[in-house]
Design an enzyme around this catalytic site. Structure first.
Site, PDB file in Angstrom:
ATOM      1  N   LYS A 252     -10.260 -28.409  -2.124  1.00 50.51           N
ATOM      2  CA  LYS A 252     -10.231 -29.859  -1.889  1.00 50.51           C
ATOM      3  C   LYS A 252      -8.905 -30.163  -1.209  1.00 50.51           C
ATOM      4  CE  LYS A 252     -11.020 -34.327  -4.126  1.00 50.51           C
ATOM      5  NZ  LYS A 252     -10.122 -35.102  -3.306  1.00 50.51           N
ATOM      6  N   ARG A 257     -10.076 -37.875   5.358  1.00 46.58           N
ATOM      7  CA  ARG A 257     -11.437 -37.470   5.711  1.00 46.58           C
ATOM      8  C   ARG A 257     -11.823 -38.054   7.063  1.00 46.58           C
ATOM      9  NH1 ARG A 257     -16.306 -37.950   1.563  1.00 46.58           N
ATOM     10  NH2 ARG A 257     -18.077 -37.262   2.818  1.00 46.58           N
ATOM     11  N   ARG A 419     -22.278 -41.899  -4.596  1.00 49.18           N
ATOM     12  CA  ARG A 419     -21.382 -41.051  -5.384  1.00 49.18           C
ATOM     13  C   ARG A 419     -22.233 -40.395  -6.448  1.00 49.18           C
ATOM     14  NH1 ARG A 419     -15.923 -40.994  -5.809  1.00 49.18           N
ATOM     15  NH2 ARG A 419     -15.528 -43.025  -4.889  1.00 49.18           N
ATOM     16  N   LYS A 425     -15.701 -33.347  -8.077  1.00 50.64           N
ATOM     17  CA  LYS A 425     -14.307 -32.974  -7.821  1.00 50.64           C
ATOM     18  C   LYS A 425     -13.625 -32.592  -9.126  1.00 50.64           C
ATOM     19  CE  LYS A 425     -13.277 -37.868  -7.287  1.00 50.64           C
ATOM     20  NZ  LYS A 425     -12.698 -38.924  -6.521  1.00 50.64           N
TER      21      LYS A 425
HETATM   22  P1  ATP Z   1     -10.003 -38.826  -4.116  1.00 50.14           P
HETATM   23  O1  ATP Z   1      -9.275 -40.064  -4.525  1.00 50.14           O
HETATM   24  O2  ATP Z   1     -10.206 -37.856  -5.200  1.00 50.14           O
HETATM   25  O3  ATP Z   1      -9.560 -38.223  -2.830  1.00 50.14           O
HETATM   26  P2  ATP Z   1     -12.022 -40.357  -2.932  1.00 50.14           P
HETATM   27  O4  ATP Z   1     -12.426 -41.496  -3.780  1.00 50.14           O
HETATM   28  O5  ATP Z   1     -11.161 -40.607  -1.758  1.00 50.14           O
HETATM   29  O6  ATP Z   1     -11.443 -39.265  -3.869  1.00 50.14           O
HETATM   30  P3  ATP Z   1     -14.274 -38.736  -3.176  1.00 50.14           P
HETATM   31  O7  ATP Z   1     -15.469 -38.673  -2.352  1.00 50.14           O
HETATM   32  O8  ATP Z   1     -14.433 -39.175  -4.555  1.00 50.14           O
HETATM   33  O9  ATP Z   1     -13.281 -39.621  -2.376  1.00 50.14           O
HETATM   34  O10 ATP Z   1     -13.541 -37.324  -3.209  1.00 50.14           O
HETATM   35  C1  ATP Z   1     -13.769 -36.476  -2.202  1.00 50.14           C
HETATM   36  C2  ATP Z   1     -12.724 -36.554  -1.109  1.00 50.14           C
HETATM   37  O11 ATP Z   1     -12.058 -35.320  -1.031  1.00 50.14           O
HETATM   38  C3  ATP Z   1     -13.419 -36.678   0.197  1.00 50.14           C
HETATM   39  O12 ATP Z   1     -13.555 -38.018   0.557  1.00 50.14           O
HETATM   40  C4  ATP Z   1     -12.544 -35.927   1.165  1.00 50.14           C
HETATM   41  O13 ATP Z   1     -11.621 -36.807   1.769  1.00 50.14           O
HETATM   42  C5  ATP Z   1     -11.759 -34.973   0.317  1.00 50.14           C
HETATM   43  N1  ATP Z   1     -12.084 -33.539   0.525  1.00 50.14           N
HETATM   44  C6  ATP Z   1     -11.166 -32.549   0.660  1.00 50.14           C
HETATM   45  N2  ATP Z   1     -11.746 -31.351   0.781  1.00 50.14           N
HETATM   46  C7  ATP Z   1     -13.083 -31.555   0.724  1.00 50.14           C
HETATM   47  C8  ATP Z   1     -14.207 -30.689   0.779  1.00 50.14           C
HETATM   48  N3  ATP Z   1     -14.090 -29.369   0.904  1.00 50.14           N
HETATM   49  N4  ATP Z   1     -15.431 -31.266   0.692  1.00 50.14           N
HETATM   50  C9  ATP Z   1     -15.584 -32.595   0.544  1.00 50.14           C
HETATM   51  N5  ATP Z   1     -14.539 -33.445   0.486  1.00 50.14           N
HETATM   52  C10 ATP Z   1     -13.293 -32.949   0.565  1.00 50.14           C
END
Ligand code: ATP
Length: 587
Positions: A252, A257, A419, A425
């Site tokens: 991760k 993103r 979600r 995660k």
């Molecule tokens: P967080 O605050 O934990 O980053 P978030 O609320 O922004 O989470 P989530 O979709 O819950 O978003 O967590 C996944 C995020 O992790 C993705 O939006 C992406 O930006 C990031 N990420 C990093 N590596 C990966 C991966 N290998 N696959 C998917 N997402 C990844």
């Protein structure tokens, strides 16, 4: 269709906070809308003739709007400013002044929604020399023909202050009821929205071709897809159970993103908020043009700052310096990036969102020429807890935040906008304090004393409740701020100060802040624990009658989540889940 009809409904929607009432007003409005006008009506309700991902702005500051009102009413700008102060809102000020003027004028033409949309479009598109005057004239022209109530909403549209408190979900509910007589068809509309982000286009398709045609809605290149999100878990057993024993774990990465649309030689990049940010990343565009072998494709990945000499990944904060419109070449050199690709949603005119993850990943691997800067996300198939632990440690050691566990079952499609438990995660933070940081929205501020005189002393933070479309308080945060943070936040938050409680904010009287802030800015917060609270409104009455949930000892982590909109902040339900997870641990 006359804009008057629309303004009448907006005025009713504005005064209710009940979702069912809002829906009913919208249903009546949609039923009265001719098919050729539905796209304009959706645009006018949402405040822009274009979907959110189009970088469209009216480009009119409050001063210019005041001049337009002066032109249309014959008053001086000072008189209008006075009225605005009295009413606390320029829309209401214009409404009242126009009401006085209209008593003496006889000839105005009725505004129709097409003409309104076209004029709003013209206002946004006018640029360059002389554009200030042209915009002022165009708006004054609308106001001259507007009824007082119409003027209220025209002004608010231009200033981006619709204040309706209505979520897209409510619009979708109303579309389903108005055009299919059946609210249970909303998920069909929602899916189409999740893969196109264009509600106007979907509404038009629904009206003209029916719900079957909306069911067939396809991913289209250059239209951003709402991103799939992950659940969180701190329990290995839970991850194995949810993902049925075997799954793929990936690093991760701690960056930003990106959803990348390659269409021939054109590369468009969309952020987590689905804003087009291609200009910030010319280096990523170039990599994709050179290294992705496809005529057209939609791929996703995480862009991460890195150190060229050591190859080490750099923390997320460094990437924030790339958030700018000017001087990109310089920052591009100072902050070089790696791109780690992890998904493929569309390839050579074919929609891949309904294919399972192993198929998507395989297709992705086939089209990527890996280089030092452009790579596939590191992944491993996991079948035991030891393997998971080992992979997790290697991810953290390489500068990642943790891992993403992803389903490889038949049902592991790309769930646009959801979600769900197909992605989980598992982060380093889960090993301490509250099992994750919370992304909370600033809704108010309290003035500072002592060392913080002149700055905000603490902030009132909220979670988001998507069902009611409301922001509910979850803590008052006063620690974790460095002097630099205080200065940055002060400047940032001052832009969103409002004189009254924003309508979607729900708090108790005991927490009323000195300054109200329009829910816009999202901050990452770490807390010692979540507790039942008599003063906060998050999850009020949901766990115990009379109590809400609050974060105890909340601390700013230093991370401003400007990649998230207020509605993408941690939801009320996520906080309830975290609270329950905490109880489970104690048990
Ligand atoms: P967080 O605050 O934990 O980053 P978030 O609320 O922004 O989470 P989530 O979709 O819950 O978003 O967590 C996944 C995020 O992790 C993705 O939006 C992406 O930006 C990031 N990420 C990093 N590596 C990966 C991966 N290998 N696959 C998917 N997402 C990844």
């Amino acid at each position: 269709m006359k804009y008057q009809v629309l303004a009448g409904k907006l005025s009713k929607i504005e005064v209710t906070s009940k979702r069912t009432e809002m829906t009913n007003h919208l249903v009546e409005l949609f039923k009265a809308t001719p098919p050729d006008h539905i796209r304009d009506v959706i645009g006018l309700i949402r405040g822009s003739p274009y979907p959110d991902y189009e970088d469209f702005q009216y480009g009119m500051a409050e001063k210019m709007v005041i001049k337009s009102i002066a032109n249309a009413t014959g008053l001086t700008t000072n008189q209008i400013v006075e009225k605005m102060k009295e009413k606390g809102d320029l829309g209401k000020a214009a409404e009242e002044e126009l009401a006085i003027k209209k008593q003496t004028t006889l000839f105005t033409k009725l505004l129709d929604v097409k003409y309104m949309s076209e004029t709003l479009d013209k206002i946004g598109r006018t640029s360059g020399k002389g554009s200030v005057d042209t915009k002022i004239k165009l708006l004054a022209g609308l106001l001259t023909n507007a009824s007082p109530l119409e003027a209220r909403y025209i002004i608010r549209t231009i200033l981006g202050q619709m204040r309706l408190g209505m979520a897209d979900m409510t619009i979708m509910d109303a579309l389903a009821i108005a055009y299919t007589d059946n609210a249970t068809n909303r998920p069909i509309i929602e899916r189409a929205f999740n893969i196109s982000s264009d509600l106007g286009l979907i509404a038009e398709r629904l009206v003209k071709e029916g719900i079957e045609s909306v069911k067939d809605f396809k991913v289209t290149i250059r239209h951003p897809i709402r991103m799939m999100m992950a659940q969180r878990s701190g329990e290995k057993e839970e991850i194995f159970a949810k993902l049925k024993g075997t799954f793929i774990a990936e690093f991760k990465y701690d960056g930003e993103r990106l959803q990348i649309h390659k269409d021939g030689e054109t590369v468009l990049i969309f952020s987590r908020r689905l804003e087009e940010i291609s200009e910030q990343y010319p280096d990523v565009c170039e990599m994709v043009r050179a290294q992705i072998r496809a005529n057209n494709a939609i791929i996703e990945g995480e862009v991460v700052a890195y150190n060229v000499e050591t190859g080490e990944l750099r923390p997320f904060q460094e990437l924030m310096h790339r958030r700018r419109k000017y001087g990109i070449k310089k920052t591009m050199k100072a902050i070089p990036v790696n791109l780690f690709l992890f998904d493929l949603l569309y390839l050579d005119n074919k929609d891949f969102t309904n294919k399972n993850y192993p198929l998507r990943r395989k297709a992705l691997e086939k089209i990527v020429n890996e280089t030092e800067q452009l790579r596939l996300a590191v992944q491993k198939e996991i079948t035991s807890e030891d393997e998971l632990e080992e992979f997790f440690e290697s991810a953290v050691e390489k500068g990642c935040e943790g891992i993403m566990a992803k389903s490889i079952q038949e049902e592991s499609i790309y769930q646009a906008g959801a979600r769900g438990w197909l992605w989980i995660k598992f982060k380093r933070d889960y090993k301490s304090e509250v099992a994750d940081t919370i992304d909370a929205v600033v809704i108010g501020a309290y003035v500072g004393y002592g060392a913080r005189t002149g700055f905000y002393g603490s902030l009132l933070m909220a979670c988001y409740d998507p069902i009611e479309n409301q922001f509910k308080s979850v803590c008052r945060m006063g620690s974790g701020f460095t002097d630099e943070h205080l200065e940055t936040l002060q400047k940032l938050l001052d832009q969103y100060r409002v004189s009254k409680k924003p309508p979607r904010v729900i708090i108790k009287n005991s927490t009323v802040p000195d300054i109200w802030i329009k829910p816009t800015i999202v901050l990452e917060v770490q807390a010692a624990e979540l507790t039942l609270s008599p003063v906060h409104t998050c999850a009020l009455d949901m766990i115990r009658k009379g109590s809400g949930l609050a974060m105890r000892f909340p601390r700013f982590t230093g991370r401003i989540r400007d990649d998230k909109t207020a509605e993408q902040a941690t939801s009320q339900q996520e906080i309830i889940d975290l609270f329950k997870g905490q109880l489970k641990k104690i048990e």
